[in-house]
Design a protein around this motif. Structure first.
Motif, short mmCIF file in Angstrom:
data_model
loop_
_atom_site.label_atom_id
_atom_site.label_comp_id
_atom_site.label_asym_id
_atom_site.label_seq_id
_atom_site.Cartn_x
_atom_site.Cartn_y
_atom_site.Cartn_z
N ARG A 243 -10.75 3.85 2.31
CA ARG A 243 -9.39 3.51 1.94
C ARG A 243 -9.38 2.61 0.71
O ARG A 243 -10.36 1.93 0.40
N TYR A 244 -8.24 2.63 0.02
CA TYR A 244 -7.98 1.76 -1.12
C TYR A 244 -7.17 0.57 -0.64
O TYR A 244 -6.38 0.68 0.30
N PHE A 245 -7.33 -0.56 -1.28
CA PHE A 245 -6.63 -1.78 -0.88
C PHE A 245 -6.38 -2.66 -2.09
O PHE A 245 -6.98 -2.47 -3.16
N SER A 246 -5.47 -3.60 -1.94
CA SER A 246 -5.20 -4.58 -2.99
C SER A 246 -5.82 -5.91 -2.61
O SER A 246 -5.80 -6.30 -1.43
N SER A 247 -6.35 -6.60 -3.60
CA SER A 247 -6.97 -7.91 -3.35
C SER A 247 -6.86 -8.75 -4.61
O SER A 247 -7.34 -8.36 -5.68
N GLN A 351 5.74 6.03 -3.37
CA GLN A 351 6.84 5.55 -4.21
C GLN A 351 6.66 4.10 -4.64
O GLN A 351 6.98 3.75 -5.78
N LEU A 352 6.14 3.25 -3.74
CA LEU A 352 6.13 1.81 -4.02
C LEU A 352 4.73 1.20 -4.08
O LEU A 352 4.58 0.04 -4.48
N GLY A 353 3.71 1.94 -3.68
CA GLY A 353 2.35 1.40 -3.69
C GLY A 353 1.77 1.34 -5.10
O GLY A 353 2.23 2.03 -6.01
N TYR A 373 -3.57 5.29 -4.07
CA TYR A 373 -2.66 4.15 -3.94
C TYR A 373 -3.19 3.10 -2.96
O TYR A 373 -3.98 3.41 -2.07
N SER A 374 -2.71 1.88 -3.14
CA SER A 374 -2.85 0.85 -2.12
C SER A 374 -1.48 0.64 -1.49
O SER A 374 -0.46 1.03 -2.06
N PHE A 375 -1.45 0.01 -0.31
CA PHE A 375 -0.18 -0.18 0.40
C PHE A 375 0.71 -1.12 -0.39
O PHE A 375 0.24 -2.09 -0.98
#
Length: 484
Positions: A243-247, A351-353, A373-375
């Motif tokens: 998975r992809y994620f933001s950090s 749409q928003l990630g 995308y990330s969440f």
């Protein structure tokens, strides 16, 4: 500590479920199911090991048992370089000592570290009382516990990754290479250079091994995650989860490949900003539920009324990446099927990630056609009218209100979440179970759980503190009935 020269308190030993003789039998068996539940220190060598260590077994009179690695280190023992105690599943040393201690040790284990005073403030207790709780639980002060956890994390990075020593130092929260060297020498009895026998090419991509206590039902976890995977953000294959994620305002990606022979996962992480690496690693462990003790859980489920035949061996609780994500999934999924809910959550992400298709993948990660995308973050959801979602306006309003809570407070109170119009007890309990990773949530209001529970003479309260696993087991029994 369980020392052969010290008479242990019988009541205390019984409460932990493992007396001295049981530790001895478990050590001699080298059964991987006991990995992380205790550690074996050898008096003649000054080294402590996991019970699965391949080294020659020492004589019983030469060993001392500890329930946590930091307890052994506090007594002057250094970690074994062969079995690497820092890689063991989390010890249950503080099991049963109360929510405050459990939360305190979790906060003290985090990197970058917080001051002990700030942690006490977050817990709503005095620094003096926090010190008393931690000393009573693990035998060392909060500051010592933090220092040892940081040293063990640095040791893991040195031995399992190709990060430069400078990156290891910064990632583990040290201000300089000299601080790193002093810590490793103090707690590991060697130097960083000696720990890294073979220096590989220095790179930002991380590869390491994360262990669990068997049995581990990977097909169950895989299918659970696959049914809820968001296209472009998550990818589940026969033997892996990615998975992809933001950090820290940047994107990252990880891939966990199941290794049944070694009882764990080979994990590859690619992230440009290493400051949050420890948090990401801990999150991966929680998503895959690597800290669970399947033997204790199965005993509790049988005490609740299920038979051995009805249990799914190695059951795990796959969690969401964050509390916010789990809440969004729960709100969107109200009164619709899992498939329909994932369709709407996928729209939300697309749409928003944040688009992260440009993440450089040096470890050969699988990629999908199109954008990845990330969440989305709470601010983005709260500020959007969500007109692209195909669901009632009331549910869109609930989702925006939920996001607004996280904009105002990173950890909103349960009462505030429940006060949102359209959010009921089921949604909050689902958030607690998969977002907060609470192991003791029984979804008694869930339609499937209620129907299946009527077919079996179960007493949910007797499954405590593992009622979340009872919920999953009842869902699994429902699926088995449909298949048959």
């Amino acid at each position: 500590m369980l020392d052969n020269d010290v008479v242990q308190d019988e009541k205390a030993s019984e409460s932990e479920g493992l007396g001295k003789s049981v530790f001895s039998k478990a050590r001699l068996s080298r059964d991987p199911r006991f990995d992380g539940r205790f550690f074996v220190a050898v008096k003649t060598t000054g080294i402590f090991c996991r019970p699965i260590c391949p080294a020659r077994l020492p004589k019983e009179e030469n060993v001392t048992y500890f329930e946590h690695a930091t307890q052994a280190m506090a007594q002057g023992y250094r970690p074994c370089f062969r079995c690497r105690p820092d890689s063991a599943p989390r010890s249950a040393a503080w099991k049963g000592v109360g929510a405050s201690v459990s939360r305190a040790l979790s906060l003290l284990s985090a990197i970058p570290i917080e001051s002990v005073a700030d942690i006490a403030c977050r817990l709503g207790i005095s620094e003096r009382y926090l010190n008393k709780l931690v000393v009573n639980a693990v035998g060392i002060s909060p500051k010592q516990f933090q220092n040892m956890q940081r040293a063990l994390f640095a040791k893991q990075l040195i031995q399992q990754t190709s990060l430069s020593m400078t990156d290891v130092s910064l990632t583990a929260g040290y201000q300089s290479l000299r601080q790193l060297q002093r810590a490793v020498e103090q707690y590991c009895g060697t130097s960083p250079t000696q720990l890294r026998k073979k220096q590989g090419a220095e790179q930002k991509s991380i590869s390491l091994f994360l262990a669990y206590r068997p049995p581990y039902n990977w097909p169950y976890v895989r299918d659970f995650l696959a049914a809820r995977a968001i296209e472009g953000m998550e990818l589940v294959t026969k033997n892996s989860y990615q998975r992809y994620f933001s950090s820290h305002s940047s994107a990252g990606v990880f891939k966990a490949e199941h290794d049944q022979a070694r009882n764990g996962f080979n994990v590859h992480i690619d992230m440009p900003d290493l400051r949050a690496l420890h948090t990401v690693i801990e999150n991966i462990k929680l998503v895959l539920d690597l800290h669970a003790d399947p033997l204790l859980i199965e005993q509790s489920l049988m005490q609740a009324g299920l038979s051995q035949k009805q249990l799914t061996s190695g059951l795990r609780l796959p969690s969401a990446w964050s509390v916010f994500e789990s809440g969004c999934r729960a709100i969107v999924g109200q009164q619709v099927s899992v498939k329909a809910a994932i369709g709407q959550v996928t729209l939300l992400v697309h749409q928003l990630g944040e688009r992260v298709s440009n993440v450089v993948s040096s470890q050969g990660f699988d990629t999908e056609t199109g954008e990845c995308y990330s969440f989305p973050i709470p601010e983005t959801v709260a500020d959007n009218n969500l007109e692209f979602l195909r669901m009632p306006q009331a549910r869109k309003n609930a989702l925006r209100s939920f996001a607004q809570l996280f904009v105002s407070d990173s950890v909103p109170a349960h009462e505030d979440i429940l006060a949102i119009k359209g959010v009921g007890p089921w949604t909050l309990d689902y958030l607690k179970m998969r977002g907060e990773r609470n192991p003791d949530i029984y979804l008694g209001g869930d339609l499937i759980v209620r129907k299946v529970a009527q077919l079996y003479p179960i007493e949910p309260d007797k499954a405590a503190p593992w009622r979340s696993y009872l919920t999953l087991q009842l869902w699994q029994l429902s699926n088995q009935q449909k298949e048959s």
